[in-house]
Design a protein around this motif. Sequence first.
Motif: not given
Length: 173
Positions: A120-129
């Motif tokens: 999947g996609r992991n937007s690393i600066f989002n609190k939860v992915r």
Amino acid sequence: MILVSAEDPEFVKSLNPKLLGLKKEKLTHFRLYWHDIVDGHNPSAVTIVQPPSNSSQTKFGLIRMFDNALTQGPDPSSKLVGRAQGFYGSASQEDVSLLMAENFAFVQGKYNGSTITLMGRNSIFNKVRELSVIGGSGVFRFARGYALASTQSFNASKSDDAIVEYNIYVLHY
């Protein structure tokens, strides 16, 4: 010309799940800690493709292969329960988002030798992915579900080392 229809028993047939030993489906929750060590004497993640020199702040084009420890707790010395093996690549030109493909290979208890596959996609600066459970092996054949990832620590300024908590919810037989 010979056409094969979906009804052709030589090509495809329906099976009773019990013939494969499949019983009632279960929902299992795992909370694991993923240790991505990019820097130091014994890194668990290595860069296999550098981003172009004209790359943006997102490091678009970077690809790393990893063999990361999965532990019971966030401390790297916590009990090892498995290895996360796969790769991630910086797949966005606009934000820091990774395309991730990984197998969580268990080495303890009744799950020893089994894997759960995430993608999947992991937007690393989002609190939860959220990543998808797309399959597995051993105990996790026919697995499906999702994983929630939340960063516990990340050294973006120096090493890129990270500790990420994974909460995985997996349906399996």
